[in-house]
Design an enzyme around this catalytic site. Structure first.
Site, short mmCIF file in Angstrom:
data_model
loop_
_atom_site.label_atom_id
_atom_site.label_comp_id
_atom_site.label_asym_id
_atom_site.label_seq_id
_atom_site.Cartn_x
_atom_site.Cartn_y
_atom_site.Cartn_z
CG HIS A 89 26.67 20.34 -0.59
ND1 HIS A 89 26.40 19.10 -1.12
CD2 HIS A 89 27.23 20.12 0.63
CE1 HIS A 89 26.81 18.16 -0.27
NE2 HIS A 89 27.31 18.76 0.80
CB SER A 90 24.06 20.47 2.77
OG SER A 90 23.58 19.93 3.98
CG MET A 91 21.03 25.78 4.85
SD MET A 91 21.69 26.83 6.17
CE MET A 91 22.93 27.75 5.24
CB SER A 117 24.64 18.88 -4.13
OG SER A 117 25.63 18.09 -3.50
#
Length: 249
Positions: A89-91, A117
């Site tokens: 997720h994200s990073m 994500s």
């Protein structure tokens, strides 16, 4: 399993596909406790614990995506003898992608599916949302995303504990440059909130160019941390994706 890097919230699930989860910037393995519980006995969830947070808070966090992915790939090698998938997720999406690339380049089995994500596809230029030059800018961005509880951000002692990781993570993202390469062979599922303030749908859809396998884009109601409120839907997307990956392996 390397107990330094990976956390399992519950009993090991023998025979289940292993899902390795990579947290967001400033995040820790515990961010995936709700998803781990939701997946239950069907998936063996391992959450990555980055250096510089929670029980690894005395360690220096990585300040380079490449160096971090190198270390993660090395830690993953013993886990690649059995089927596994990634969720980032994200990073964490960037680190999942780069870790998968390194494992395949080293001749190890790649993930059977990669779930990415809350992140746009990598490009030679950094996202303007990653180029934050001061603590003030970082905190403004984190508050805008809503992923870290305001109780932490408003408590000076707790804030002092999380800031080193946030500085390192955002510094790593701001310096990250995608340098090209062979697309992943694994099928990719991209998830995004329809009200994400930092990732547009077309940026998320551009992950299509980074896989030669099947590609799926799922847009869910919510912002950058849509998965906090959509855990059951994310669970279903993951289990369906792993079922398809298993049937085509």
């Amino acid at each position: 399993m390397d107990s330094t890097w990976f956390r399992r919230f519950g009993a090991a699930r023998e025979g289940a596909v292993r899902l390795v989860c990579f947290p967001h910037a400033g995040g820790a393995a515990s961010a995936f406790i709700p998803l781990s519980r939701a997946l239950g006995e069907h998936v063996d969830v391992l959450a990555v614990q980055y250096p510089g947070r929670q029980d690894r808070r005395r360690e220096e966090p990585y300040r380079s995506v490449d160096a971090h992915a190198d270390a993660l790939a090395e830690a993953m090698v013993p886990l690649t003898d059995e089927p596994y998938a990634f969720f980032g997720h994200s990073m964490g999406a960037v680190l999942a992608y780069e870790t998968a690339r390194r494992l395949v380049a080293a001749g190890r089995p790649g993930p059977c599916r990669v779930f990415l994500s809350g992140r746009g596809a990598p490009s030679p230029l950094p996202s303007p949302h990653d180029r934050l030059g001061s603590d003030t800018e970082i905190l403004r961005a984190v508050r805008g995303l809503g992923g870290t509880g305001h109780a932490v951000l408003d408590d000076p002692e707790l804030l002092a504990m999380v800031m080193p990781a946030l500085r390192a993570d955002y510094g790593a993202l701001g310096a990250y440059r995608w340098s090209g390469g062979v697309p992943l062979a694994a099928p990719v599922t991209v998830l995004i909130g329809d009200a994400d303030p930092v990732v547009a749908v077309d940026e998320a859809a551009a992950w299509h160019d980074h896989t030669s396998g099947d590609f799926e884009l799922r847009i869910l109601p919510g912002g950058h941390f849509y998965l906090d409120d959509r855990t059951d839907e994310v669970r279903d997307i993951i289990t369906d994706g792993l079922l398809v990956a298993g049937s085509t392996a």
